[in-house]
Design a protein around this motif. Structure first.
Motif, PDB file in Angstrom:
ATOM      1  N   VAL A 193       0.855  -1.188   0.000  1.00 50.34           N
ATOM      2  CA  VAL A 193       0.000   0.000   0.000  1.00 50.34           C
ATOM      3  C   VAL A 193       0.890   1.236   0.000  1.00 50.34           C
ATOM      4  O   VAL A 193       1.826   1.336   0.804  1.00 50.34           O
ATOM      5  N   TYR A 194       0.604   2.178  -0.888  1.00 57.15           N
ATOM      6  CA  TYR A 194       1.345   3.440  -0.924  1.00 57.15           C
ATOM      7  C   TYR A 194       0.893   4.305   0.248  1.00 57.15           C
ATOM      8  O   TYR A 194      -0.297   4.458   0.491  1.00 57.15           O
ATOM      9  N   THR A 195       1.842   4.889   0.975  1.00 61.49           N
ATOM     10  CA  THR A 195       1.533   5.675   2.179  1.00 61.49           C
ATOM     11  C   THR A 195       1.175   7.126   1.904  1.00 61.49           C
ATOM     12  O   THR A 195       0.648   7.798   2.774  1.00 61.49           O
ATOM     13  N   GLY A 196       1.494   7.620   0.705  1.00 60.25           N
ATOM     14  CA  GLY A 196       1.301   9.036   0.417  1.00 60.25           C
ATOM     15  C   GLY A 196       2.525   9.866   0.777  1.00 60.25           C
ATOM     16  O   GLY A 196       2.523  11.080   0.621  1.00 60.25           O
ATOM     17  N   PHE A 197       3.598   9.210   1.241  1.00 63.41           N
ATOM     18  CA  PHE A 197       4.835   9.899   1.612  1.00 63.41           C
ATOM     19  C   PHE A 197       5.966   9.514   0.674  1.00 63.41           C
ATOM     20  O   PHE A 197       5.960   8.441   0.072  1.00 63.41           O
ATOM     21  N   ARG A 198       6.956  10.424   0.601  1.00 67.08           N
ATOM     22  CA  ARG A 198       8.174  10.240  -0.188  1.00 67.08           C
ATOM     23  C   ARG A 198       9.374  10.586   0.677  1.00 67.08           C
ATOM     24  O   ARG A 198       9.260  11.373   1.608  1.00 67.08           O
ATOM     25  N   VAL A 199      10.520  10.047   0.345  1.00 69.80           N
ATOM     26  CA  VAL A 199      11.748  10.365   1.067  1.00 69.80           C
ATOM     27  C   VAL A 199      12.266  11.722   0.589  1.00 69.80           C
ATOM     28  O   VAL A 199      12.476  11.921  -0.602  1.00 69.80           O
ATOM     29  N   SER A 200      12.444  12.677   1.528  1.00 67.05           N
ATOM     30  CA  SER A 200      12.987  13.982   1.150  1.00 67.05           C
ATOM     31  C   SER A 200      14.437  14.154   1.582  1.00 67.05           C
ATOM     32  O   SER A 200      15.175  14.930   0.995  1.00 67.05           O
ATOM     33  N   LYS A 201      14.863  13.429   2.605  1.00 68.10           N
ATOM     34  CA  LYS A 201      16.273  13.368   3.007  1.00 68.10           C
ATOM     35  C   LYS A 201      16.563  11.916   3.332  1.00 68.10           C
ATOM     36  O   LYS A 201      16.004  11.365   4.278  1.00 68.10           O
ATOM     37  N   GLY A 202      17.427  11.299   2.533  1.00 70.42           N
ATOM     38  CA  GLY A 202      17.668   9.872   2.667  1.00 70.42           C
ATOM     39  C   GLY A 202      18.857   9.525   3.540  1.00 70.42           C
ATOM     40  O   GLY A 202      19.489  10.397   4.139  1.00 70.42           O
ATOM     41  N   ASN A 203      19.166   8.246   3.564  1.00 72.22           N
ATOM     42  CA  ASN A 203      20.288   7.739   4.353  1.00 72.22           C
ATOM     43  C   ASN A 203      21.203   6.870   3.499  1.00 72.22           C
ATOM     44  O   ASN A 203      21.904   6.013   4.005  1.00 72.22           O
ATOM     45  N   GLN A 204      21.200   7.084   2.180  1.00 73.45           N
ATOM     46  CA  GLN A 204      21.973   6.244   1.282  1.00 73.45           C
ATOM     47  C   GLN A 204      23.471   6.544   1.391  1.00 73.45           C
ATOM     48  O   GLN A 204      23.872   7.537   1.967  1.00 73.45           O
ATOM     49  N   ALA A 205      24.287   5.672   0.826  1.00 77.20           N
ATOM     50  CA  ALA A 205      25.745   5.816   0.834  1.00 77.20           C
ATOM     51  C   ALA A 205      26.114   7.230   0.371  1.00 77.20           C
ATOM     52  O   ALA A 205      25.420   7.797  -0.474  1.00 77.20           O
ATOM     53  N   PRO A 206      27.119   7.819   0.930  1.00 73.83           N
ATOM     54  CA  PRO A 206      28.147   7.212   1.769  1.00 73.83           C
ATOM     55  C   PRO A 206      27.805   7.189   3.263  1.00 73.83           C
ATOM     56  O   PRO A 206      28.679   6.940   4.086  1.00 73.83           O
ATOM     57  N   TYR A 207      26.576   7.423   3.619  1.00 75.56           N
ATOM     58  CA  TYR A 207      26.219   7.502   5.037  1.00 75.56           C
ATOM     59  C   TYR A 207      26.025   6.122   5.642  1.00 75.56           C
ATOM     60  O   TYR A 207      26.948   5.511   6.117  1.00 75.56           O
ATOM     61  N   THR A 208      24.828   5.602   5.601  1.00 80.58           N
ATOM     62  CA  THR A 208      24.549   4.310   6.220  1.00 80.58           C
ATOM     63  C   THR A 208      23.344   3.699   5.525  1.00 80.58           C
ATOM     64  O   THR A 208      22.671   4.363   4.746  1.00 80.58           O
ATOM     65  N   THR A 209      23.050   2.458   5.793  1.00 82.64           N
ATOM     66  CA  THR A 209      21.883   1.821   5.190  1.00 82.64           C
ATOM     67  C   THR A 209      20.694   1.832   6.144  1.00 82.64           C
ATOM     68  O   THR A 209      19.661   1.265   5.853  1.00 82.64           O
ATOM     69  N   ASP A 210      20.861   2.438   7.289  1.00 84.52           N
ATOM     70  CA  ASP A 210      19.723   2.666   8.172  1.00 84.52           C
ATOM     71  C   ASP A 210      19.973   3.961   8.932  1.00 84.52           C
ATOM     72  O   ASP A 210      21.041   4.534   8.853  1.00 84.52           O
ATOM     73  N   GLY A 211      18.966   4.441   9.612  1.00 84.35           N
ATOM     74  CA  GLY A 211      19.126   5.689  10.351  1.00 84.35           C
ATOM     75  C   GLY A 211      17.960   6.625  10.140  1.00 84.35           C
ATOM     76  O   GLY A 211      16.895   6.244   9.667  1.00 84.35           O
ATOM     77  N   ILE A 212      18.170   7.884  10.486  1.00 88.55           N
ATOM     78  CA  ILE A 212      17.121   8.895  10.434  1.00 88.55           C
ATOM     79  C   ILE A 212      16.959   9.411   9.006  1.00 88.55           C
ATOM     80  O   ILE A 212      17.929   9.756   8.345  1.00 88.55           O
ATOM     81  N   ILE A 213      15.710   9.453   8.551  1.00 91.68           N
ATOM     82  CA  ILE A 213      15.385  10.023   7.240  1.00 91.68           C
ATOM     83  C   ILE A 213      14.244  11.022   7.417  1.00 91.68           C
ATOM     84  O   ILE A 213      13.535  10.993   8.419  1.00 91.68           O
ATOM     85  N   GLU A 214      14.095  11.913   6.446  1.00 93.74           N
ATOM     86  CA  GLU A 214      12.952  12.822   6.439  1.00 93.74           C
ATOM     87  C   GLU A 214      12.006  12.361   5.338  1.00 93.74           C
ATOM     88  O   GLU A 214      12.441  12.046   4.232  1.00 93.74           O
ATOM     89  N   ILE A 215      10.714  12.315   5.696  1.00 93.57           N
ATOM     90  CA  ILE A 215       9.709  11.943   4.696  1.00 93.57           C
ATOM     91  C   ILE A 215       8.723  13.098   4.568  1.00 93.57           C
ATOM     92  O   ILE A 215       8.561  13.894   5.486  1.00 93.57           O
ATOM     93  N   THR A 216       8.090  13.189   3.411  1.00 95.12           N
ATOM     94  CA  THR A 216       7.199  14.303   3.128  1.00 95.12           C
ATOM     95  C   THR A 216       6.045  13.880   2.244  1.00 95.12           C
ATOM     96  O   THR A 216       6.141  12.883   1.526  1.00 95.12           O
ATOM     97  N   THR A 217       4.981  14.659   2.297  1.00 96.08           N
ATOM     98  CA  THR A 217       3.866  14.448   1.369  1.00 96.08           C
ATOM     99  C   THR A 217       3.990  15.409   0.177  1.00 96.08           C
ATOM    100  O   THR A 217       3.223  15.289  -0.781  1.00 96.08           O
ATOM    101  N   ALA A 218       4.916  16.354   0.231  1.00 95.57           N
ATOM    102  CA  ALA A 218       5.130  17.296  -0.888  1.00 95.57           C
ATOM    103  C   ALA A 218       5.612  16.519  -2.107  1.00 95.57           C
ATOM    104  O   ALA A 218       6.499  15.673  -2.006  1.00 95.57           O
ATOM    105  N   ASN A 219       5.018  16.781  -3.238  1.00 96.48           N
ATOM    106  CA  ASN A 219       5.363  16.107  -4.507  1.00 96.48           C
ATOM    107  C   ASN A 219       5.248  14.595  -4.416  1.00 96.48           C
ATOM    108  O   ASN A 219       5.899  13.888  -5.146  1.00 96.48           O
ATOM    109  N   ALA A 220       4.435  14.130  -3.515  1.00100.21           N
ATOM    110  CA  ALA A 220       4.230  12.674  -3.376  1.00100.21           C
ATOM    111  C   ALA A 220       3.005  12.326  -4.133  1.00100.21           C
ATOM    112  O   ALA A 220       2.496  11.528  -4.546  1.00100.21           O
TER     113      ALA A 220
END
Length: 133
Positions: free
Chosen positions: A106-133
């Motif tokens: 099910v689509y949540t209506g949210f998108r990732v606006s600040k991710g945690n992809q390399a070179p950072y980590t594969t888990d951690g704090i992300i920002e999600i948003t409904t803007a442009n979702a």
């Protein structure tokens, strides 16, 4: 405001419509059978995909269904990806396109606006948003 319908309603977790009017039930670790309504929030607490503050059935809860929020992700999330919840077990997934079939997630209506992809980590704090979702 909504009313917690089960003990799966946790700060930072997505919720779905419950059986009663105004009731919400958690999506973590359970089947998702209705529309995802948003993320449970509480002032001055970090929201998280991981278990944090749990509400008891009947407690009033606040649901964020528009805007931006930080959550903790257990897997890699890239900027621009769409957030889905698996129907079978409530697991989050971060996908490059919206799953329009709705057969397994099910689509949540949210998108990732600040991710945690390399070179950072594969888990951690992300920002999600409904803007442009």
């Amino acid at each position: 405001q909504a009313i917690a319908g089960d003990d799966k309603v946790k700060v930072g977790c997505f919720v779905q419509k419950g059986a009663k009017e105004g009731e919400v039930i958690g999506t973590s670790g359970v089947a998702v059978n209705s529309k995802v309504l948003g993320v449970v929030v509480k002032d001055h607490y970090l929201s998280s995909e991981s278990e944090t503050i749990t509400y008891k059935a009947g407690d009033n809860v606040t649901i964020l269904n528009a805007g931006n929020i930080f959550i903790e992700a257990k897997s890699e999330a890239k900027i621009g990806q769409y957030i889905h919840i698996a129907k079978a077990d409530g697991a989050l997934s971060f996908d490059d396109t919206i799953d329009t079939s709705g057969s397994t997630k099910v689509y949540t209506g949210f998108r990732v606006s600040k991710g945690n992809q390399a070179p950072y980590t594969t888990d951690g704090i992300i920002e999600i948003t409904t803007a442009n979702a």
